[in-house]
Design an enzyme around this catalytic site. Sequence first.
Site, PDB file in Angstrom:
ATOM      1  N   ILE A  11      13.730  53.553 -61.068  1.00 45.26           N
ATOM      2  CA  ILE A  11      14.160  53.383 -62.468  1.00 45.26           C
ATOM      3  C   ILE A  11      12.936  53.176 -63.361  1.00 45.26           C
ATOM      4  O   ILE A  11      12.104  52.302 -63.094  1.00 45.26           O
ATOM      5  CB  ILE A  11      15.103  52.157 -62.625  1.00 45.26           C
ATOM      6  CG1 ILE A  11      16.244  52.212 -61.600  1.00 45.26           C
ATOM      7  CG2 ILE A  11      15.663  52.081 -64.045  1.00 45.26           C
ATOM      8  CD1 ILE A  11      17.097  50.936 -61.557  1.00 45.26           C
ATOM      9  N   ASP A  64       2.605  53.609 -67.257  1.00 42.68           N
ATOM     10  CA  ASP A  64       2.846  54.251 -68.541  1.00 42.68           C
ATOM     11  C   ASP A  64       3.184  55.700 -68.203  1.00 42.68           C
ATOM     12  O   ASP A  64       2.300  56.478 -67.824  1.00 42.68           O
ATOM     13  CB  ASP A  64       1.571  54.151 -69.404  1.00 42.68           C
ATOM     14  CG  ASP A  64       1.729  54.868 -70.735  1.00 42.68           C
ATOM     15  OD1 ASP A  64       2.717  55.625 -70.908  1.00 42.68           O
ATOM     16  OD2 ASP A  64       0.852  54.680 -71.601  1.00 42.68           O
ATOM     17  N   ASN A  91      15.050  56.374 -67.531  1.00 43.54           N
ATOM     18  CA  ASN A  91      15.565  55.532 -68.610  1.00 43.54           C
ATOM     19  C   ASN A  91      14.548  55.291 -69.725  1.00 43.54           C
ATOM     20  O   ASN A  91      14.922  55.187 -70.890  1.00 43.54           O
ATOM     21  CB  ASN A  91      16.022  54.192 -68.022  1.00 43.54           C
ATOM     22  CG  ASN A  91      16.179  53.143 -69.100  1.00 43.54           C
ATOM     23  OD1 ASN A  91      17.105  53.210 -69.911  1.00 43.54           O
ATOM     24  ND2 ASN A  91      15.248  52.196 -69.159  1.00 43.54           N
ATOM     25  N   TYR A 157      13.316  61.567 -83.155  1.00 40.77           N
ATOM     26  CA  TYR A 157      14.075  60.972 -82.053  1.00 40.77           C
ATOM     27  C   TYR A 157      15.167  61.936 -81.573  1.00 40.77           C
ATOM     28  O   TYR A 157      15.338  62.151 -80.368  1.00 40.77           O
ATOM     29  CB  TYR A 157      14.677  59.622 -82.476  1.00 40.77           C
ATOM     30  CG  TYR A 157      15.416  58.957 -81.343  1.00 40.77           C
ATOM     31  CD1 TYR A 157      14.711  58.432 -80.256  1.00 40.77           C
ATOM     32  CD2 TYR A 157      16.805  58.872 -81.332  1.00 40.77           C
ATOM     33  CE1 TYR A 157      15.380  57.848 -79.187  1.00 40.77           C
ATOM     34  CE2 TYR A 157      17.478  58.285 -80.270  1.00 40.77           C
ATOM     35  CZ  TYR A 157      16.766  57.773 -79.205  1.00 40.77           C
ATOM     36  OH  TYR A 157      17.429  57.197 -78.146  1.00 40.77           O
ATOM     37  N   LYS A 161      15.665  63.719 -77.843  1.00 46.44           N
ATOM     38  CA  LYS A 161      16.853  63.595 -76.989  1.00 46.44           C
ATOM     39  C   LYS A 161      17.559  64.946 -76.806  1.00 46.44           C
ATOM     40  O   LYS A 161      18.185  65.174 -75.784  1.00 46.44           O
ATOM     41  CB  LYS A 161      17.799  62.525 -77.542  1.00 46.44           C
ATOM     42  CG  LYS A 161      17.230  61.099 -77.399  1.00 46.44           C
ATOM     43  CD  LYS A 161      17.006  60.739 -75.915  1.00 46.44           C
ATOM     44  CE  LYS A 161      16.586  59.294 -75.705  1.00 46.44           C
ATOM     45  NZ  LYS A 161      16.401  58.944 -74.292  1.00 46.44           N
ATOM     46  N   VAL A 190      24.303  51.042 -78.508  1.00 47.39           N
ATOM     47  CA  VAL A 190      24.141  50.084 -77.408  1.00 47.39           C
ATOM     48  C   VAL A 190      23.216  48.993 -77.919  1.00 47.39           C
ATOM     49  O   VAL A 190      22.092  49.291 -78.342  1.00 47.39           O
ATOM     50  CB  VAL A 190      23.453  50.739 -76.176  1.00 47.39           C
ATOM     51  CG1 VAL A 190      23.496  49.786 -74.990  1.00 47.39           C
ATOM     52  CG2 VAL A 190      24.068  52.076 -75.838  1.00 47.39           C
TER      53      VAL A 190
HETATM   54  C1  8X3 Z   1      20.085  55.497 -79.393  1.00 47.21           C
HETATM   55  C2  8X3 Z   1      21.375  55.724 -80.090  1.00 47.21           C
HETATM   56  O1  8X3 Z   1      22.519  56.349 -82.294  1.00 47.21           O
HETATM   57  O2  8X3 Z   1      20.427  55.166 -82.452  1.00 47.21           O
HETATM   58  O3  8X3 Z   1      19.843  56.461 -78.453  1.00 47.21           O
HETATM   59  O4  8X3 Z   1      20.445  57.458 -81.794  1.00 47.21           O
HETATM   60  S1  8X3 Z   1      21.160  56.196 -81.711  1.00 47.21           S
END
Ligand code: 8X3
Length: 259
Positions: A11, A64, A91, A157, A161, A190
């Site tokens: 992990i 890292d 993760n 971000y 993802k 979360v």
């Molecule tokens: C984090 C959830 O909604 O901030 O991965 O992108 S969000």
Amino acid sequence: MESLKGKTVFITGTTSGIGKSSAYAFAKQGANLVICARRLNLLNEIADDIRQKFGVKVYAFSLDISKRADVTKAVASLPEEFKKIDILINNAGLGRGLNKFYEDNPDGWDEVIDTNVKGLLNVTYVILNSMIERKGGHIINIGSIAGREAYPKGAVYCASKHAVDAITRSIRMDTIDKNILVSTIDAGLVETGFSKVRFYGDEEKAKNVYKGLTPLTGDDVADAIVFCATRPPHVNIAEITLLAARQASATISYREESK
Ligand code: 8X3
């Protein structure tokens, strides 16, 4: 449910949030752990606690993941009893800032891309090769609702993802004849240290992200990961999207004043 007893689970980003919850959830099922993060002191405390509580073997080391040479070296020098990784949970990841792209601070971009994308690639590459050699394994990526939808102020971000989603699907195709399972768990709100990191330590801003609703916890996500890892061998959970009950999409949530 397939047993996790005696399996070895690697992990990344195990000092907090979903990574830490997963370490406890898998240890509770009898899995041995290989855990890594940048903060070694904290990681060692978690490792000691898990050994004591669950009697499983835990190997903890500082890493890292954005440094490819370090990742390769660390995985190659795992102690013999931890070398055979059955399940990899990718993760480690972070967001930096929540700004319109043209007002964003470019300094955060490298950290996000280097960790969420390149770091995941670095770790997956070496461990997947060892899984292929041993003819089996399961890779579980921690994606995000941000990998399913783009949302305002989240260009970098969301891009990172979406990249995780593409990597997950491509690797699933590449390994289809190798007895490897590839899954992604994509969660929405979360409550972990995620927002505090995203807002560079601003607690107030971080709290507001979850205001007015009951967010998911790291344990909720860890439950989904364990579910994914314990299906019979002929089943692959390709993807799970996990939202807080009052969240409909990345940008639409129902919030109550009193919460
Ligand atoms: C984090 C959830 O909604 O901030 O991965 O992108 S969000």
